[in-house]
Design a protein around this motif. Sequence first.
Motif, mmCIF file in Angstrom:
data_model
loop_
_atom_site.group_PDB
_atom_site.id
_atom_site.type_symbol
_atom_site.label_atom_id
_atom_site.label_comp_id
_atom_site.label_asym_id
_atom_site.label_seq_id
_atom_site.Cartn_x
_atom_site.Cartn_y
_atom_site.Cartn_z
ATOM 1 N N GLU A 87 7.596 -7.648 -6.745
ATOM 2 C CA GLU A 87 6.183 -7.908 -6.990
ATOM 3 C C GLU A 87 5.382 -7.226 -5.891
ATOM 4 N N VAL A 88 4.406 -6.443 -6.306
ATOM 5 C CA VAL A 88 3.545 -5.700 -5.390
ATOM 6 C C VAL A 88 2.113 -6.156 -5.646
ATOM 7 N N LYS A 89 1.346 -6.341 -4.573
ATOM 8 C CA LYS A 89 -0.042 -6.792 -4.721
ATOM 9 C C LYS A 89 -0.998 -5.802 -4.078
ATOM 10 N N HIS A 90 -2.101 -5.559 -4.776
ATOM 11 C CA HIS A 90 -3.209 -4.746 -4.272
ATOM 12 C C HIS A 90 -4.450 -5.628 -4.292
ATOM 13 N N THR A 91 -5.166 -5.668 -3.169
ATOM 14 C CA THR A 91 -6.354 -6.520 -3.060
ATOM 15 C C THR A 91 -7.559 -5.689 -2.654
ATOM 16 N N VAL A 92 -8.680 -5.904 -3.345
ATOM 17 C CA VAL A 92 -9.933 -5.233 -2.993
ATOM 18 C C VAL A 92 -10.930 -6.288 -2.520
ATOM 19 N N LYS A 93 -11.637 -5.950 -1.448
ATOM 20 C CA LYS A 93 -12.694 -6.824 -0.926
ATOM 21 C C LYS A 93 -13.853 -5.924 -0.515
ATOM 22 N N TYR A 94 -15.048 -6.340 -0.890
ATOM 23 C CA TYR A 94 -16.260 -5.563 -0.590
ATOM 24 C C TYR A 94 -16.959 -6.142 0.627
ATOM 25 N N ASP A 95 -17.313 -5.265 1.568
ATOM 26 C CA ASP A 95 -18.105 -5.645 2.731
ATOM 27 C C ASP A 95 -19.540 -5.192 2.451
ATOM 28 N N SER A 96 -20.423 -6.150 2.137
ATOM 29 C CA SER A 96 -21.787 -5.808 1.737
ATOM 30 C C SER A 96 -22.638 -5.316 2.914
ATOM 31 N N VAL A 97 -22.236 -5.624 4.132
ATOM 32 C CA VAL A 97 -22.981 -5.148 5.299
ATOM 33 C C VAL A 97 -22.689 -3.664 5.524
ATOM 34 N N LYS A 98 -21.410 -3.303 5.514
ATOM 35 C CA LYS A 98 -21.012 -1.910 5.739
ATOM 36 C C LYS A 98 -21.051 -1.074 4.458
ATOM 37 N N LYS A 99 -21.189 -1.751 3.318
ATOM 38 C CA LYS A 99 -21.190 -1.079 2.006
ATOM 39 C C LYS A 99 -19.888 -0.295 1.798
ATOM 40 N N VAL A 100 -18.755 -0.975 2.080
ATOM 41 C CA VAL A 100 -17.431 -0.363 2.003
ATOM 42 C C VAL A 100 -16.482 -1.306 1.267
ATOM 43 N N PHE A 101 -15.597 -0.717 0.475
ATOM 44 C CA PHE A 101 -14.547 -1.466 -0.214
ATOM 45 C C PHE A 101 -13.256 -1.309 0.581
ATOM 46 N N PHE A 102 -12.613 -2.417 0.892
ATOM 47 C CA PHE A 102 -11.328 -2.389 1.578
ATOM 48 C C PHE A 102 -10.248 -2.723 0.552
ATOM 49 N N VAL A 103 -9.255 -1.858 0.451
ATOM 50 C CA VAL A 103 -8.134 -2.103 -0.455
ATOM 51 C C VAL A 103 -6.882 -2.219 0.398
ATOM 52 N N SER A 104 -6.208 -3.362 0.292
ATOM 53 C CA SER A 104 -4.971 -3.582 1.035
ATOM 54 C C SER A 104 -3.801 -3.625 0.054
ATOM 55 N N PHE A 105 -2.622 -3.291 0.567
ATOM 56 C CA PHE A 105 -1.428 -3.159 -0.264
ATOM 57 C C PHE A 105 -0.291 -3.968 0.360
ATOM 58 N N SER A 106 0.514 -4.596 -0.476
ATOM 59 C CA SER A 106 1.658 -5.345 0.042
ATOM 60 C C SER A 106 2.891 -4.459 0.217
ATOM 61 N N GLU A 107 2.825 -3.193 -0.229
ATOM 62 C CA GLU A 107 3.957 -2.301 -0.066
ATOM 63 C C GLU A 107 4.247 -2.085 1.413
ATOM 64 N N GLU A 108 5.510 -2.105 1.750
ATOM 65 C CA GLU A 108 5.921 -1.922 3.135
ATOM 66 C C GLU A 108 5.512 -0.539 3.631
ATOM 67 N N GLY A 109 4.852 -0.510 4.767
ATOM 68 C CA GLY A 109 4.470 0.751 5.384
ATOM 69 C C GLY A 109 3.199 1.382 4.834
ATOM 70 N N LYS A 110 2.587 0.787 3.823
ATOM 71 C CA LYS A 110 1.365 1.358 3.266
ATOM 72 C C LYS A 110 0.156 0.703 3.917
ATOM 73 N N GLU A 111 -0.648 1.524 4.549
ATOM 74 C CA GLU A 111 -1.823 1.048 5.270
ATOM 75 C C GLU A 111 -2.988 0.753 4.314
ATOM 76 N N ALA A 112 -3.825 -0.198 4.707
ATOM 77 C CA ALA A 112 -5.038 -0.495 3.952
ATOM 78 C C ALA A 112 -5.956 0.724 4.002
ATOM 79 N N GLU A 113 -6.757 0.883 2.949
ATOM 80 C CA GLU A 113 -7.687 2.007 2.872
ATOM 81 C C GLU A 113 -9.089 1.466 2.650
ATOM 82 N N GLN A 114 -10.078 2.272 3.021
ATOM 83 C CA GLN A 114 -11.453 1.895 2.747
ATOM 84 C C GLN A 114 -12.143 3.013 1.985
ATOM 85 N N PHE A 115 -13.036 2.593 1.094
ATOM 86 C CA PHE A 115 -13.718 3.523 0.206
ATOM 87 C C PHE A 115 -15.201 3.196 0.163
#
Length: 185
Positions: A87-115
């Motif tokens: 089971e792999v999980k991807h989570t998105v959370k929006y930061d309304s102050v910075k106007k950025v989306f953070f996407v985190s991944f449960s895969e080993e070694g995969k870093e969170a990204e921001q968009f």
Amino acid sequence: MFLLACLTLVFNPGMEASVHAAAQPSIKDLLITNTTDRVVVYLRAVDCFTKEMEEAIFAGIPATFAFTLEVYQERVAWVDKKISFVEVKHTVKYDSVKKVFFVSFSEEGKEAEQFKDFGKAKSAMSDLSGIAVIPLASLQRDRRYYLRAKVSLDKVRLPMHLENIFFFVKLWDFETPWIRQDFVY
């Protein structure tokens, strides 16, 4: 009231078509391949974001997609044997102050990204790339196997008082149907 609703459908058949026209979440582009030592999977979830879900994400509510992958060994005259569960999980959370989306991944070694772009964040949420599901050493040559996959939205957990305010969160729960892909090692 019920009679009025039925008459509306009879005299406005286009209304029924628009109700059923909404696309259902599904899995596309499923690919099973291997590296030198393991079986890996690529897939894409489509039609998973509803308008209500997007509004909730912009309101700061995180959304998590859970990708469930199972490998079975086919057996003649016996129940197929589950030999792997991932089971792999991807989570998105929006930061309304910075106007950025953070996407985190449960895969080993995969870093969170921001968009900055929501479309790119949705793509990162929906794509599964090169997930190892089973070591090749666990498989036997010339045997039949299959992979089952589905994607679901993890239940949103909010404090009790917020669940009453954000009752619409329950409206955007989804789960794709299982998809099956056979393969032989």
